[in-house]
Design a protein around this motif. Structure first.
Motif, PDB file in Angstrom:
ATOM      1  N   LEU A  26      -5.447  -4.569   2.284  1.00 31.84           N
ATOM      2  CA  LEU A  26      -4.672  -3.898   3.342  1.00 31.84           C
ATOM      3  C   LEU A  26      -4.601  -2.401   3.118  1.00 31.84           C
ATOM      4  O   LEU A  26      -4.728  -1.611   4.051  1.00 31.84           O
ATOM      5  CB  LEU A  26      -3.252  -4.495   3.409  1.00 31.84           C
ATOM      6  CG  LEU A  26      -3.140  -5.844   4.128  1.00 31.84           C
ATOM      7  CD1 LEU A  26      -1.720  -6.386   4.026  1.00 31.84           C
ATOM      8  CD2 LEU A  26      -3.518  -5.692   5.606  1.00 31.84           C
ATOM      9  N   PHE A  27      -4.412  -2.009   1.855  1.00 33.25           N
ATOM     10  CA  PHE A  27      -4.323  -0.587   1.520  1.00 33.25           C
ATOM     11  C   PHE A  27      -5.615   0.138   1.897  1.00 33.25           C
ATOM     12  O   PHE A  27      -5.593   1.197   2.513  1.00 33.25           O
ATOM     13  CB  PHE A  27      -4.042  -0.429   0.017  1.00 33.25           C
ATOM     14  CG  PHE A  27      -4.036   1.006  -0.439  1.00 33.25           C
ATOM     15  CD1 PHE A  27      -2.941   1.823  -0.205  1.00 33.25           C
ATOM     16  CD2 PHE A  27      -5.139   1.541  -1.092  1.00 33.25           C
ATOM     17  CE1 PHE A  27      -2.942   3.146  -0.611  1.00 33.25           C
ATOM     18  CE2 PHE A  27      -5.149   2.866  -1.506  1.00 33.25           C
ATOM     19  CZ  PHE A  27      -4.046   3.665  -1.267  1.00 33.25           C
ATOM     20  N   ILE A  28      -6.757  -0.490   1.557  1.00 37.27           N
ATOM     21  CA  ILE A  28      -8.060   0.119   1.866  1.00 37.27           C
ATOM     22  C   ILE A  28      -8.249   0.236   3.379  1.00 37.27           C
ATOM     23  O   ILE A  28      -8.651   1.280   3.890  1.00 37.27           O
ATOM     24  CB  ILE A  28      -9.221  -0.701   1.230  1.00 37.27           C
ATOM     25  CG1 ILE A  28      -9.134  -0.655  -0.305  1.00 37.27           C
ATOM     26  CG2 ILE A  28     -10.595  -0.224   1.707  1.00 37.27           C
ATOM     27  CD1 ILE A  28      -9.313   0.698  -0.940  1.00 37.27           C
ATOM     28  N   PHE A  29      -7.900  -0.841   4.135  1.00 39.81           N
ATOM     29  CA  PHE A  29      -8.049  -0.811   5.592  1.00 39.81           C
ATOM     30  C   PHE A  29      -7.120   0.229   6.226  1.00 39.81           C
ATOM     31  O   PHE A  29      -7.520   0.944   7.148  1.00 39.81           O
ATOM     32  CB  PHE A  29      -7.817  -2.201   6.194  1.00 39.81           C
ATOM     33  CG  PHE A  29      -9.077  -3.010   6.250  1.00 39.81           C
ATOM     34  CD1 PHE A  29     -10.020  -2.786   7.244  1.00 39.81           C
ATOM     35  CD2 PHE A  29      -9.340  -3.973   5.299  1.00 39.81           C
ATOM     36  CE1 PHE A  29     -11.202  -3.522   7.286  1.00 39.81           C
ATOM     37  CE2 PHE A  29     -10.520  -4.719   5.326  1.00 39.81           C
ATOM     38  CZ  PHE A  29     -11.446  -4.491   6.328  1.00 39.81           C
TER      39      PHE A  29
ATOM     40  N   ILE B  24      -6.739  -1.527  -9.765  1.00 37.39           N
ATOM     41  CA  ILE B  24      -6.352  -0.108  -9.728  1.00 37.39           C
ATOM     42  C   ILE B  24      -7.602   0.777  -9.714  1.00 37.39           C
ATOM     43  O   ILE B  24      -7.695   1.722  -8.926  1.00 37.39           O
ATOM     44  CB  ILE B  24      -5.422   0.242 -10.921  1.00 37.39           C
ATOM     45  CG1 ILE B  24      -4.057  -0.431 -10.721  1.00 37.39           C
ATOM     46  CG2 ILE B  24      -5.248   1.747 -11.063  1.00 37.39           C
ATOM     47  CD1 ILE B  24      -3.161  -0.391 -11.938  1.00 37.39           C
ATOM     48  N   ILE B  25      -8.581   0.432 -10.565  1.00 33.78           N
ATOM     49  CA  ILE B  25      -9.823   1.220 -10.609  1.00 33.78           C
ATOM     50  C   ILE B  25     -10.549   1.148  -9.260  1.00 33.78           C
ATOM     51  O   ILE B  25     -11.028   2.156  -8.737  1.00 33.78           O
ATOM     52  CB  ILE B  25     -10.741   0.736 -11.763  1.00 33.78           C
ATOM     53  CG1 ILE B  25     -10.107   1.091 -13.112  1.00 33.78           C
ATOM     54  CG2 ILE B  25     -12.137   1.341 -11.670  1.00 33.78           C
ATOM     55  CD1 ILE B  25     -10.733   0.402 -14.314  1.00 33.78           C
ATOM     56  N   LEU B  26     -10.576  -0.071  -8.668  1.00 35.49           N
ATOM     57  CA  LEU B  26     -11.233  -0.235  -7.351  1.00 35.49           C
ATOM     58  C   LEU B  26     -10.531   0.591  -6.279  1.00 35.49           C
ATOM     59  O   LEU B  26     -11.179   1.257  -5.476  1.00 35.49           O
ATOM     60  CB  LEU B  26     -11.242  -1.718  -6.957  1.00 35.49           C
ATOM     61  CG  LEU B  26     -12.354  -2.562  -7.566  1.00 35.49           C
ATOM     62  CD1 LEU B  26     -12.156  -4.025  -7.248  1.00 35.49           C
ATOM     63  CD2 LEU B  26     -13.719  -2.116  -7.046  1.00 35.49           C
ATOM     64  N   VAL B  27      -9.168   0.527  -6.258  1.00 38.43           N
ATOM     65  CA  VAL B  27      -8.393   1.296  -5.265  1.00 38.43           C
ATOM     66  C   VAL B  27      -8.687   2.781  -5.433  1.00 38.43           C
ATOM     67  O   VAL B  27      -8.945   3.490  -4.454  1.00 38.43           O
ATOM     68  CB  VAL B  27      -6.874   1.013  -5.400  1.00 38.43           C
ATOM     69  CG1 VAL B  27      -6.059   2.040  -4.637  1.00 38.43           C
ATOM     70  CG2 VAL B  27      -6.543  -0.376  -4.894  1.00 38.43           C
ATOM     71  N   SER B  31     -10.507   5.040  -2.660  1.00 49.11           N
ATOM     72  CA  SER B  31      -9.745   6.177  -2.124  1.00 49.11           C
ATOM     73  C   SER B  31     -10.550   7.460  -2.234  1.00 49.11           C
ATOM     74  O   SER B  31     -10.651   8.223  -1.269  1.00 49.11           O
ATOM     75  CB  SER B  31      -8.421   6.337  -2.866  1.00 49.11           C
ATOM     76  OG  SER B  31      -7.745   5.125  -2.866  1.00 49.11           O
ATOM     77  N   VAL B  32     -11.125   7.686  -3.407  1.00 52.94           N
ATOM     78  CA  VAL B  32     -11.919   8.908  -3.606  1.00 52.94           C
ATOM     79  C   VAL B  32     -13.105   8.919  -2.634  1.00 52.94           C
ATOM     80  O   VAL B  32     -13.393   9.936  -1.995  1.00 52.94           O
ATOM     81  CB  VAL B  32     -12.397   9.016  -5.081  1.00 52.94           C
ATOM     82  CG1 VAL B  32     -13.434  10.105  -5.251  1.00 52.94           C
ATOM     83  CG2 VAL B  32     -11.216   9.275  -5.996  1.00 52.94           C
ATOM     84  N   GLY B  33     -13.758   7.761  -2.484  1.00 49.89           N
ATOM     85  CA  GLY B  33     -14.906   7.660  -1.572  1.00 49.89           C
ATOM     86  C   GLY B  33     -14.517   7.947  -0.136  1.00 49.89           C
ATOM     87  O   GLY B  33     -15.177   8.733   0.548  1.00 49.89           O
ATOM     88  N   ILE B  34     -13.408   7.350   0.333  1.00 52.14           N
ATOM     89  CA  ILE B  34     -12.957   7.541   1.721  1.00 52.14           C
ATOM     90  C   ILE B  34     -12.578   9.004   1.954  1.00 52.14           C
ATOM     91  O   ILE B  34     -12.966   9.602   2.953  1.00 52.14           O
ATOM     92  CB  ILE B  34     -11.774   6.597   2.049  1.00 52.14           C
ATOM     93  CG1 ILE B  34     -12.260   5.150   2.104  1.00 52.14           C
ATOM     94  CG2 ILE B  34     -11.122   6.967   3.373  1.00 52.14           C
ATOM     95  CD1 ILE B  34     -11.151   4.116   2.089  1.00 52.14           C
ATOM     96  N   ILE B  35     -11.836   9.578   1.007  1.00 55.52           N
ATOM     97  CA  ILE B  35     -11.415  10.981   1.164  1.00 55.52           C
ATOM     98  C   ILE B  35     -12.641  11.895   1.189  1.00 55.52           C
ATOM     99  O   ILE B  35     -12.729  12.821   2.000  1.00 55.52           O
ATOM    100  CB  ILE B  35     -10.417  11.383   0.055  1.00 55.52           C
ATOM    101  CG1 ILE B  35      -9.078  10.668   0.291  1.00 55.52           C
ATOM    102  CG2 ILE B  35     -10.199  12.891   0.013  1.00 55.52           C
ATOM    103  CD1 ILE B  35      -8.118  10.716  -0.872  1.00 55.52           C
TER     104      ILE B  35
END
Lengths: 138, 155
Positions: A26-29, B24-27, B31-35
């Motif tokens: 959900l966080f990623i989406f 946590i590492i995946l998030v 996040s870095v990739g999306i930003i």
């Protein structure tokens, strides 16, 4: 009895794992949709595409631009002044795109022309911006 | 038997710590990739350089311009002097017009100086995007280089 305890503990572990994975997904989406519908990204896009149209235009041209996506993004950012999404700053020769309540994006055009008759038509069937390009020294 | 059960409980705990760490590492990675992907602005520099180069070449083809007076170049070619010359530090659109090939010909008009970065297109996205073409108006051959590093202004 012991078997039941072990099973319930295993079930709890699985539930916790599933919840964690769900929260992660959900966080990623949420992050993806936030950036995809980000006003900044679309302001940048519209400002540059309108500048492209003006830079390539010749005096006498009338340009019509579909503002449908811009209107949707503005609405999702609580900015509902649809007739003021795009304006032209004659002093700085900049296109000003505003799709959020606080802030805007500006981009200048190098074609030495005057922008006139700026009109926004709402719901025809989408929201549309229309303006005329005129020679500056007429 | 009892020891074994304790061992397996500790093992499960360690595994769950690694699982959470992995999430946590995946998030963080996502996040870095999306930003990095969506944080980049819409790149219009190459197209802008191409349009301006085309306008200048078309103007040189149809007109005889006295480059000793830059006002004439801007007014005849219908280019905005305030945007391109006066606000150069903001728009960062560089222009070089040469009588003949720019590598050995005479520079008749230049705005901006860093044309060496035009040779490094594709190496670094921070360098200006350039468009290099020539025009023959029947009397002279002009070489026109336009580079743009023009960014939108967020207010």
């Amino acid at each position: 009895m012991k078997n039941k305890k072990a099973m319930s503990s295993q079930l709890m572990d699985t539930i916790v794992m599933v919840i964690l994975v769900l929260v992660f997904t959900l966080f990623i989406f949420a992050m993806l949709s936030h950036y995809k519908n980000g006003a900044g990204v679309w302001e940048d896009f519209y400002a540059k595409e309108i500048a492209r149209a003006i830079d390539m235009a010749k005096p006498g041209d009338t340009i019509t631009i579909d503002l449908d996506k811009a209107s949707i993004v503005a609405k999702s950012n609580d900015y509902e002044l649809y007739d003021k999404l795009v304006r032209f700053d004659e002093k700085t020769r900049e296109i000003v795109v505003k799709l959020r309540t606080n802030g805007e994006t500006r981009f200048s055009y190098f074609n030495d022309v005057k922008i006139s008759n700026v009109k926004t038509f709402l719901g025809v069937p989408t929201n549309v911006l229309q303006f005329k390009v005129e020679a500056r020294n007429v | 038997m009892f020891n074994n059960r304790r061992g397996s409980a500790v093992g499960e705990q360690i595994m769950s710590i690694w699982f959470v760490l992995l999430l946590i590492i995946l998030v963080a990675g996502f996040s870095v990739g999306i930003i990095m992907y969506f944080g980049q602005s819409y790149d219009f520099r190459g197209a802008e350089a191409g349009i301006l180069n085309y306008k200048i070449r078309q103007c040189l083809f149809f007109n005889n311009i006295d480059f000793s007076n830059s006002n004439e170049f801007f007014s005849v070619c219908q280019l905005n002097k305030i945007v391109l010359e006066d606000n150069f530090n903001e728009t960062k659109i560089a222009i070089r017009i040469c009588d003949g090939d720019c590598s050995n010909g005479k520079v008749v008009y230049q705005l901006g100086s860093d044309f060496s970065s035009c040779d490094f297109i594709g190496k670094n996205t921070k360098y200006m995007q350039c468009n290099h073409k020539s025009v023959n108006n029947g009397k002279k051959v002009f070489d026109v280089i336009v580079g743009s590093n023009h960014q939108a202004r967020k207010v």
